[in-house]
Design a protein around this motif. Structure first.
Motif, PDB file in Angstrom:
ATOM      1  N   ILE A 177       0.935  -1.014   0.294  1.00  0.00           N
ATOM      2  CA  ILE A 177      -0.078  -0.024  -0.189  1.00  0.00           C
ATOM      3  C   ILE A 177       0.917   1.160   0.055  1.00  0.00           C
ATOM      4  CG2 ILE A 177      -1.463   1.348   1.555  1.00  0.00           C
ATOM      5  CD1 ILE A 177      -2.717  -1.544   2.231  1.00  0.00           C
ATOM      6  N   ALA A 178       1.740   1.161   1.264  1.00  0.00           N
ATOM      7  CA  ALA A 178       2.863   2.523   0.889  1.00  0.00           C
ATOM      8  C   ALA A 178       3.675   2.895  -0.627  1.00  0.00           C
ATOM      9  CB  ALA A 178       4.231   2.070   1.696  1.00  0.00           C
ATOM     10  N   LYS A 179       4.604   1.607  -1.188  1.00  0.00           N
ATOM     11  CA  LYS A 179       4.674   2.184  -2.456  1.00  0.00           C
ATOM     12  C   LYS A 179       3.583   2.361  -3.892  1.00  0.00           C
ATOM     13  CE  LYS A 179       8.294  -1.266  -2.205  1.00  0.00           C
ATOM     14  NZ  LYS A 179       9.228  -2.576  -2.728  1.00  0.00           N
ATOM     15  N   ALA A 180       2.389   1.682  -3.307  1.00  0.00           N
ATOM     16  CA  ALA A 180       1.516   2.179  -4.247  1.00  0.00           C
ATOM     17  C   ALA A 180       0.967   3.653  -4.105  1.00  0.00           C
ATOM     18  CB  ALA A 180      -0.129   1.435  -4.087  1.00  0.00           C
ATOM     19  N   VAL A 181       0.892   4.138  -2.453  1.00  0.00           N
ATOM     20  CA  VAL A 181       0.643   5.449  -2.385  1.00  0.00           C
ATOM     21  C   VAL A 181       1.869   6.324  -3.161  1.00  0.00           C
ATOM     22  CG1 VAL A 181       0.217   7.076  -0.566  1.00  0.00           C
ATOM     23  CG2 VAL A 181      -0.778   5.119  -0.198  1.00  0.00           C
ATOM     24  N   LEU A 182       3.081   5.879  -2.774  1.00  0.00           N
ATOM     25  CA  LEU A 182       4.344   6.588  -3.373  1.00  0.00           C
ATOM     26  C   LEU A 182       3.962   6.560  -4.913  1.00  0.00           C
ATOM     27  CD1 LEU A 182       6.898   5.049  -1.252  1.00  0.00           C
ATOM     28  CD2 LEU A 182       5.657   7.538  -0.989  1.00  0.00           C
ATOM     29  N   ALA A 183       3.793   5.534  -5.578  1.00  0.00           N
ATOM     30  CA  ALA A 183       3.614   5.190  -7.020  1.00  0.00           C
ATOM     31  C   ALA A 183       2.681   6.292  -7.400  1.00  0.00           C
ATOM     32  CB  ALA A 183       3.596   4.525  -7.184  1.00  0.00           C
ATOM     33  N   PHE A 184       0.962   6.207  -6.874  1.00  0.00           N
ATOM     34  CA  PHE A 184       0.679   7.622  -7.409  1.00  0.00           C
ATOM     35  C   PHE A 184       0.802   8.830  -7.154  1.00  0.00           C
ATOM     36  CE2 PHE A 184      -3.866   9.715  -6.063  1.00  0.00           C
ATOM     37  CZ  PHE A 184      -4.113   9.579  -7.317  1.00  0.00           C
ATOM     38  N   ALA A 185       1.018   9.428  -5.803  1.00  0.00           N
ATOM     39  CA  ALA A 185       2.141  10.694  -5.848  1.00  0.00           C
ATOM     40  C   ALA A 185       2.796  11.364  -6.075  1.00  0.00           C
ATOM     41  CB  ALA A 185       2.167  10.640  -3.911  1.00  0.00           C
ATOM     42  N   GLY A 186       3.642  11.009  -7.096  1.00  0.00           N
ATOM     43  CA  GLY A 186       5.169  10.614  -7.532  1.00  0.00           C
ATOM     44  C   GLY A 186       3.645  10.676  -9.324  1.00  0.00           C
ATOM     45  N   PHE A 187       2.967  10.228  -9.815  1.00  0.00           N
ATOM     46  CA  PHE A 187       2.149  10.035 -11.388  1.00  0.00           C
ATOM     47  C   PHE A 187       1.649  11.306 -11.274  1.00  0.00           C
ATOM     48  CE2 PHE A 187      -1.891   9.787 -12.984  1.00  0.00           C
ATOM     49  CZ  PHE A 187      -1.442   9.230 -14.393  1.00  0.00           C
ATOM     50  N   LEU A 188       1.288  11.539  -9.493  1.00  0.00           N
ATOM     51  CA  LEU A 188       0.771  12.680  -9.772  1.00  0.00           C
ATOM     52  C   LEU A 188       1.614  14.136  -9.962  1.00  0.00           C
ATOM     53  CD1 LEU A 188      -2.069  12.360  -6.702  1.00  0.00           C
ATOM     54  CD2 LEU A 188      -2.757  12.691  -9.159  1.00  0.00           C
ATOM     55  N   ALA A 189       2.586  13.919  -9.613  1.00  0.00           N
ATOM     56  CA  ALA A 189       3.692  14.718 -10.159  1.00  0.00           C
ATOM     57  C   ALA A 189       3.969  15.376 -11.254  1.00  0.00           C
ATOM     58  CB  ALA A 189       4.953  14.724  -8.938  1.00  0.00           C
ATOM     59  N   VAL A 190       4.276  14.057 -12.260  1.00  0.00           N
ATOM     60  CA  VAL A 190       4.994  13.923 -13.070  1.00  0.00           C
ATOM     61  C   VAL A 190       4.021  14.220 -14.023  1.00  0.00           C
ATOM     62  CG1 VAL A 190       6.366  12.483 -15.189  1.00  0.00           C
ATOM     63  CG2 VAL A 190       7.025  12.310 -11.943  1.00  0.00           C
ATOM     64  N   PHE A 191       2.958  13.846 -13.990  1.00  0.00           N
ATOM     65  CA  PHE A 191       1.652  13.914 -15.352  1.00  0.00           C
ATOM     66  C   PHE A 191       1.695  15.176 -15.469  1.00  0.00           C
ATOM     67  CE2 PHE A 191      -2.855  14.502 -16.212  1.00  0.00           C
ATOM     68  CZ  PHE A 191      -2.907  13.863 -17.383  1.00  0.00           C
ATOM     69  N   PRO A 192       1.467  16.572 -14.692  1.00  0.00           N
ATOM     70  CA  PRO A 192       1.563  17.850 -15.676  1.00  0.00           C
ATOM     71  C   PRO A 192       2.748  18.169 -16.249  1.00  0.00           C
ATOM     72  CG  PRO A 192       0.709  18.143 -13.445  1.00  0.00           C
ATOM     73  CD  PRO A 192       1.393  16.242 -13.201  1.00  0.00           C
ATOM     74  N   LEU A 193       3.744  17.704 -16.293  1.00  0.00           N
ATOM     75  CA  LEU A 193       4.359  18.036 -16.887  1.00  0.00           C
ATOM     76  C   LEU A 193       4.544  17.160 -18.074  1.00  0.00           C
ATOM     77  CD1 LEU A 193       7.563  17.903 -14.293  1.00  0.00           C
ATOM     78  CD2 LEU A 193       6.418  19.914 -14.833  1.00  0.00           C
ATOM     79  N   LEU A 194       4.625  15.880 -18.297  1.00  0.00           N
ATOM     80  CA  LEU A 194       4.427  15.009 -19.326  1.00  0.00           C
ATOM     81  C   LEU A 194       3.017  15.392 -19.991  1.00  0.00           C
ATOM     82  CD1 LEU A 194       5.149  11.491 -18.176  1.00  0.00           C
ATOM     83  CD2 LEU A 194       6.747  12.692 -18.669  1.00  0.00           C
ATOM     84  N   TRP A 195       1.928  16.391 -19.627  1.00  0.00           N
ATOM     85  CA  TRP A 195       1.016  16.959 -19.833  1.00  0.00           C
ATOM     86  C   TRP A 195       1.297  18.148 -21.007  1.00  0.00           C
ATOM     87  CZ3 TRP A 195      -2.855  14.325 -22.212  1.00  0.00           C
ATOM     88  CH2 TRP A 195      -4.009  15.143 -22.814  1.00  0.00           C
TER      89      TRP A 195
END
Length: 270
Positions: free
Chosen positions: A7-25
């Motif tokens: 669960i901790a890794k999933a939360v970290l991965a989701f937080a990383g996705f939220l941080a990187v997604f605007p840049l990729l978009w």
């Protein structure tokens, strides 16, 4: 693997996705035509174009703004490192009755809103005949970088074990050698973060640069903001391309800085 760790890794991965997604978009939108950007349903499949990036890089104002930003921010960070790191080490390792006041003063420089700093400095630079010049921006930005680097470096140096430095003194190292060969390598990771944060802070500075420049010393954030003033239709592709251009130098700076410091400290250890 334990469920809690998953669960901790999933939360970290989701937080990383939220941080990187605007840049990729943003990067994707910089390669789109305006028709593909303003559609109600986002288009993931489109014909890429380099027209937005070519337009940005083809403007003399953008190149001038990029040059001014690199020179002003790079010089300010260099001054902040040369003056801020030794000052932070002195406060951390040789405390006196003014150490607490020094730390509070350094931190209080960040309490003031930018306009409270920019207006007095604008009057000073006007009287000295340095308004709208790179030296004025460099000195102003240096005030920010020195305070930020000292503020973040003092706890980093305080975390260095005193026993290690005392052993170095016993081995015959002087104060400068202990600072350069012991304290800096041990606190390197935290110091890299402090230097990078100070660079990003002055690189993205808008209000101070806007009030201290009119034409000759415009930085890249000011030039990028002017690209939106092109009539009724907002050039979204051009704006996204300018954001990409604004984001690349801090990332490159962090990568080069990390590689350089790691190589230097490896040579010191060997």
């Amino acid at each position: 693997m334990r469920p809690g760790r998953i669960i901790a890794k999933a939360v970290l991965a989701f937080a990383g996705f939220l941080a990187v997604f605007p840049l990729l978009w943003t990067a994707l939108n910089s390669l789109k035509n305006s028709v593909d950007i303003i559609t109600r349903v986002p288009r993931l499949v489109f014909t890429p174009t380099l027209a937005n990036i070519s337009y940005i890089l083809g403007r003399d104002s953008v190149i001038t703004g990029l040059y001014n930003s690199v020179i002003a921010c790079g010089s300010a960070v260099l001054i902040g490192v040369v003056l801020g790191l030794p000052a932070a080490y002195a406060v951390a390792r040789y405390p006196n009755r003014w150490a607490g006041d020094i730390q509070f003063f350094v931190l209080s420089l960040r309490f003031l809103p930018p306009v409270a700093v920019a207006i007095p400095l604008m009057v000073i630079w006007l009287q000295l005949g340095l308004y709208d010049t790179l030296p004025a921006l460099i000195v102003t930005y240096s005030l920010l970088t020195i305070s930020v680097i000292m503020w973040l470096a003092i706890p980093a140096f305080q975390a260095v074990p005193k026993e290690v430095e005392e052993a170095a003194f016993v081995d015959g190292y002087g104060a400068y050698a202990v600072f350069w060969r012991i304290a800096l390598p041990v606190a390197a990771r935290s110091l890299i973060g402090a230097i990078a944060f100070s660079f990003v802070l002055v690189w993205n500075e808008f209000l101070i640069a806007l009030m201290l420049s009119s034409s000759n010393a415009k930085t890249l954030p000011i030039v990028a903001s002017e690209l939106s003033q092109q009539g009724m239709n907002v050039p979204w592709g051009i704006l996204n391309a300018s954001v990409v251009l604004l984001s690349l130098p801090p990332l490159l700076f962090l990568g080069v800085l990390s590689g350089f410091l790691n190589s230097v400290f490896r040579q010191k250890k060997t």
